[in-house]
Design an enzyme around this catalytic site. Structure first.
Site, PDB file in Angstrom:
ATOM      1  N   ASN A  40       0.820  -1.215   0.000  1.00  0.00           N
ATOM      2  CA  ASN A  40       0.000   0.000   0.000  1.00  0.00           C
ATOM      3  C   ASN A  40       0.852   1.263   0.000  1.00  0.00           C
ATOM      4  O   ASN A  40       0.366   2.344   0.343  1.00  0.00           O
ATOM      5  CB  ASN A  40      -0.917   0.033   1.224  1.00  0.00           C
ATOM      6  N   HIS A  68      -2.762  -6.216  -3.217  1.00  0.00           N
ATOM      7  CA  HIS A  68      -2.714  -5.003  -4.041  1.00  0.00           C
ATOM      8  C   HIS A  68      -1.452  -4.927  -4.905  1.00  0.00           C
ATOM      9  O   HIS A  68      -1.114  -3.858  -5.418  1.00  0.00           O
ATOM     10  CB  HIS A  68      -2.793  -3.760  -3.154  1.00  0.00           C
ATOM     11  N   HIS A 175      -1.977  -7.387   6.412  1.00  0.00           N
ATOM     12  CA  HIS A 175      -3.191  -7.106   5.651  1.00  0.00           C
ATOM     13  C   HIS A 175      -4.255  -6.362   6.450  1.00  0.00           C
ATOM     14  O   HIS A 175      -4.931  -5.487   5.912  1.00  0.00           O
ATOM     15  CB  HIS A 175      -3.804  -8.372   5.052  1.00  0.00           C
TER      16      HIS A 175
END
Length: 257
Positions: A40, A68, A175
């Site tokens: 992220n 991601h 996460h």
């Protein structure tokens, strides 16, 4: 071997927290190796080449990813060239990047494996059925192996910890962005924590501006999830690992803000 594992870096505030706190942590804990989840790190979603370079410059030795990993499309063009970056190993065969690596720090080799969970997430290859072959391959070079298990469900993470107990040095969950209070050394010498936490904006909801998330819960209307600003924090886990056996001797959750 002294290792710091840093929980999910979120956006520019997360990178600022690395710059601000990592030097003092490196000195205080006499770190040999620093590993960070950075899925992220670029604007709250994914990783660009420039941001990866910035994170390395701040003192991180290995970057792990998660669900991601492909959010910044440019990663497809540099992930195979970056020998310090790993994405979840249970993506289908043939996709770019690698799911594990072995690096040498202070003349000691350390293996790093990245896995993604399947409960409430994209159903990739079963991480339980494919992890042992990776562990065995790495153990040909070193007994020191860290697993970043990027998963949603607590039960899946705990089960992986017990499944790998005695086979790897640590199973470190990522996460969910909230550091859990269950850090321990399991019966056969594997360090474990359900989630290492988040490195990023402290006054936020999992790194996002709190007003956006609150309004989303109130109205159920879609909104852009912008990274929050203000005070920053670093979350992670310190591990002391026996370099001969690969067993964890100490695990200590860390928070600085």
């Amino acid at each position: 071997m002294n290792v710091l594992f840093i929980g999910d870096i979120v956006g520019k505030p997360g990178r600022e927290a690395i710059r601000k706190y990592l030097p003092e942590l490196r000195d205080e804990y006499k770190l040999d190796c620093v590993i960070a989840n950075a899925e992220n790190a670029s604007g709250g979603r994914g990783l660009t080449k420039d941001v990866a370079r910035e994170i390395y410059q701040h003192g991180v030795d290995v970057i792990t990813m998660g669900n991601h990993v492909w959010d910044q499309r440019e990663i497809i063009h540099f992930i195979d060239e970056d020998n310090k970056l790993v994405r979840p190993a249970n993506y289908p065969r043939g996709v770019p990047g690698k799911g594990f690596l072995v690096c040498s720090k202070n003349k000691i080799k350390i293996g790093v494996i990245n896995l993604a969970g399947r409960v409430f997430m994209t159903p990739l290859e079963n991480p339980f059925t494919m992890i042992i072959s990776l562990v065995n391959k790495i153990r040909e070079e070193t007994p020191i192996i860290l697993v970043d298990f990027h998963a949603e469900a607590t039960s899946e993470k705990v089960a992986m910890g017990w499944f790998l107990d005695g086979k790897v040095s640590a199973v470190l969950g990522t996460h969910t962005h909230i550091q859990t209070a269950d850090a321990r050394i399991l019966d056969n010498g594997t360090g474990y924590i359900t989630d290492a936490g988040m490195t990023g904006p402290r006054n936020s909801v999992l790194g996002v501006k709190k007003e956006i998330i609150i309004n989303n819960f109130l109205t159920q209307m879609p909104a852009r999830f912008d990274v929050a600003d203000g005070a920053v924090q670093i979350n992670g886990v310190f591990l002391e690992i026996d370099s001969q056996t690969g067993k964890a001797k100490k695990i200590l959750p860390l928070q600085r803000y």
